[in-house]
Motif scaffolding. Sequence first.
Motif, PDB file in Angstrom:
ATOM      1  N   GLU A  84       0.816  -1.208   0.000  1.00 34.77           N
ATOM      2  CA  GLU A  84       0.000   0.000   0.000  1.00 34.77           C
ATOM      3  C   GLU A  84       0.856   1.267   0.000  1.00 34.77           C
ATOM      4  OE1 GLU A  84      -3.276  -0.247  -0.184  1.00 34.77           O
ATOM      5  OE2 GLU A  84      -3.082   1.906  -0.514  1.00 34.77           O
ATOM      6  N   GLY A  85       0.800   2.018  -1.071  1.00 35.14           N
ATOM      7  CA  GLY A  85       1.500   3.304  -1.139  1.00 35.14           C
ATOM      8  C   GLY A  85       3.002   3.197  -1.310  1.00 35.14           C
ATOM      9  N   THR A 140       4.821   5.690   3.111  1.00 33.75           N
ATOM     10  CA  THR A 140       4.554   6.964   2.448  1.00 33.75           C
ATOM     11  C   THR A 140       3.299   7.629   2.995  1.00 33.75           C
ATOM     12  OG1 THR A 140       3.170   5.941   0.769  1.00 33.75           O
ATOM     13  CG2 THR A 140       5.536   6.035   0.301  1.00 33.75           C
ATOM     14  N   GLU A 164       0.851   8.285   1.294  1.00 28.44           N
ATOM     15  CA  GLU A 164      -0.304   7.607   0.686  1.00 28.44           C
ATOM     16  C   GLU A 164      -0.778   6.432   1.553  1.00 28.44           C
ATOM     17  OE1 GLU A 164       2.326   8.786  -1.102  1.00 28.44           O
ATOM     18  OE2 GLU A 164       0.980  10.406  -1.693  1.00 28.44           O
ATOM     19  N   TYR A 165       0.170   5.694   2.155  1.00 27.11           N
ATOM     20  CA  TYR A 165      -0.223   4.593   3.044  1.00 27.11           C
ATOM     21  C   TYR A 165      -1.097   5.119   4.165  1.00 27.11           C
ATOM     22  CZ  TYR A 165      -0.060   0.835   6.457  1.00 27.11           C
ATOM     23  OH  TYR A 165      -0.419  -0.141   7.356  1.00 27.11           O
ATOM     24  N   ARG A 190      -2.691   7.999   4.423  1.00 25.08           N
ATOM     25  CA  ARG A 190      -3.942   8.606   3.960  1.00 25.08           C
ATOM     26  C   ARG A 190      -4.973   7.513   3.689  1.00 25.08           C
ATOM     27  NH1 ARG A 190      -2.123  12.378  -0.181  1.00 25.08           N
ATOM     28  NH2 ARG A 190      -1.824  13.891   1.483  1.00 25.08           N
ATOM     29  N   PHE A 191      -4.549   6.470   2.973  1.00 24.98           N
ATOM     30  CA  PHE A 191      -5.478   5.408   2.600  1.00 24.98           C
ATOM     31  C   PHE A 191      -6.015   4.685   3.832  1.00 24.98           C
ATOM     32  CE2 PHE A 191      -6.648   1.211   1.042  1.00 24.98           C
ATOM     33  CZ  PHE A 191      -7.431   1.557  -0.041  1.00 24.98           C
ATOM     34  N   VAL A 241      -0.368  11.644   8.361  1.00 32.17           N
ATOM     35  CA  VAL A 241       0.367  12.058   7.170  1.00 32.17           C
ATOM     36  C   VAL A 241       1.520  12.988   7.550  1.00 32.17           C
ATOM     37  CG1 VAL A 241       0.126  13.577   5.165  1.00 32.17           C
ATOM     38  CG2 VAL A 241      -1.500  11.713   5.512  1.00 32.17           C
TER      39      VAL A 241
END
Lengths: 396, 396
Positions: A268-269, A384, A386-387, A389-390, B385
């Motif tokens: 993920e990410g 990251t 993105e990890y 956030r997701f 984040v």
Amino acid sequence: MTDFQLPVGFRFSGVAAGIKKSGKPDVSLIVGDGPLTAAGVYTQNQVVAAPVLWCRQRTPSDSVRAVITNSGNANACTGDQGLQDAQTMCRQVAAAVAIDPDDVLVMSTGIIGQPLPMEVVCRGIDAAADQLGDSAEDFVRAADAILTTDQGRKVASRVVVLGDQPVRIAAMAKGAGMIAPNMATLLAVVLTDAKLTPTQAQELIAGAADRSFNSVSVDGHTSTNDTLLMLSSGASGAEVTAEHLPAFAAAVEQICQELAWALVADGEGATHVMRIQVTGAASDGDAKVIARAVGESLLVKTAITGGDPNWGRIVSAAGAAGPKIEPTKTALKINGTPIYSDGGPTRYDAATLSQSMKAEKEVLVELTVGQGSGQATRWASDLTVEYVRFNSEYTT
Amino acid sequence: MTDFQLPVGFRFSGVAAGIKKSGKPDVSLIVGDGPLTAAGVYTQNQVVAAPVLWCRQRTPSDSVRAVITNSGNANACTGDQGLQDAQTMCRQVAAAVAIDPDDVLVMSTGIIGQPLPMEVVCRGIDAAADQLGDSAEDFVRAADAILTTDQGRKVASRVVVLGDQPVRIAAMAKGAGMIAPNMATLLAVVLTDAKLTPTQAQELIAGAADRSFNSVSVDGHTSTNDTLLMLSSGASGAEVTAEHLPAFAAAVEQICQELAWALVADGEGATHVMRIQVTGAASDGDAKVIARAVGESLLVKTAITGGDPNWGRIVSAAGAAGPKIEPTKTALKINGTPIYSDGGPTRYDAATLSQSMKAEKEVLVELTVGQGSGQATRWASDLTVEYVRFNSEYTT
């Protein structure tokens, strides 16, 4: 897929039954032309999904006939109903292809804690049974139907020649760790047409798992559903004798490593795969613990994300891992460049090294922690924005 | 700070020497009017900074006279030079306030792997020695000069009455875990004017540490410099007899917990503090391992960030932690709302619960893993984040 060599003795299918809201394929079926030797390695989590309980009781075996897999729902934390549903899936397969339900293995992956939509699942099983075929395209359909949040398909194959007899190994896998909201599971199936005894298959797959799927980490979270199966049809007629065992075992391990690497790269990410090689530990077990600690350190992961050769975080993660290290004998290279030795930093061109870390998907971390003979290799994704956030999106 | 009760028998100062490029205070000095009882708890990382090596050899003690601390540079992974520099800092203090260098303790926090700028440090020590005072303002100056990337000051105080004699306890702390690029360290000092023997002080601080600073996690990374000191002047004249020990120990523990909580709340990018209470484990040690695994799970941390009562991640983290759990006896409450029991999810109003998780800084996670008597409480930050962004900035 033209050069993809499928083992003979199997048929495959994958269909979209409607378990996934996305409409993507979600029921995958593998059927042996005859009895299959089967072995399995399963999650070490104590919270275990129903399909894992079913499979654990039925491997190693020399009489498995089929593996049914659904994605989109993990059938985990679903109590007695979950066990009944796993059994019903096997019965549905057995009825459709005229075999014994006890010879069917089952895997599930997806949302935890929700009952399977059994009407949809059973319709999907019937459709999958109708579409079985032995082409590479059929294999790929089965491989695609076990995916969940994976960005891409994960398949691999090898041909090994035992004496003068070629045997084929092919494998499919999905999703590393618990990589998405409420989604669980690594699933993988390794197929071969070599003749294996149940004991051989079990030893082969357990050994390969140790140096592949058990050596990777995205987020350090062992899921409730992890399942790695090995199935052999024996249809090549070739036995794996003691003489040929090393070559065959190496091929199985390579395939598992290839898929394990793909799992991490598709974490993920993830933007990088760390290849962490620890040497000089007191034992291989110690080296493994240290490599795992480095690969799961948030500070190391985020440094790799940023292309930062931050030896302080790596050395300190090793020192806090638990096993004995020799701080004054500790040395570290990143992408081949020495940046720490004899317990202190060394001169290097940070800008050039950072550039190479950013440019390559894989970052090689070579850490020596003393003068022992223990060593281990582990692969881990970076971490990251993105990890986070997701995985922090509200989903319950 | 008007109601901040300082222990008597100490003087304090904090100055900006110029170790930090920001120009913020970076040299902190505490001096006893007479000999101090001193005890310490130190990092369990095997990669240990020079000041930790110095202090470990000198506690417990009944003859400590001063503690010198610099921030902005951790004096870690600095080899023999680092040891010499730590010693030089103690000599500089000793010369400035006319005591024996061997009676000075030293702490450092900041960048790893760079030599201390000793000229700057020594000038700072002389300036700090010139400005010693015994007011709350002086104490606060000393507390501010140990901070690094902390968002805010971390101090606490209590008055405990032993029989009819009031004694005072005050403490300062900085930064949780390795929370910033190349920055290390938890540092904390607990001061009292109660009369303590070295053995008493050691037992008190070790016990309090276990249920406070050793029970928190931001990123799970044990630094090279972690140091928690306890110093008593005895200037109140009050001894801590067996009768009064429980009340005094409770006050020390409360102060440490107050500061530990503040460290987590101020963790890099943190928006929530998880208070994780594990019960029903086979032993307290098992409960502690499970609570730690839950608090360090990336998936749990990110769920808390998102206000997501995601029992699947919490229960599965507990199941994979290692210690034996009883899955069918496992139960979970978040903020008092039961969401999982007897091995399966229960009905609850997800929207209301999520709202309460988002509204409060602290999220209470109550996890029962069986019918044993083992229990533990642990505090952990969530993962945002901002944490990843900050820690993946290129800094080497």
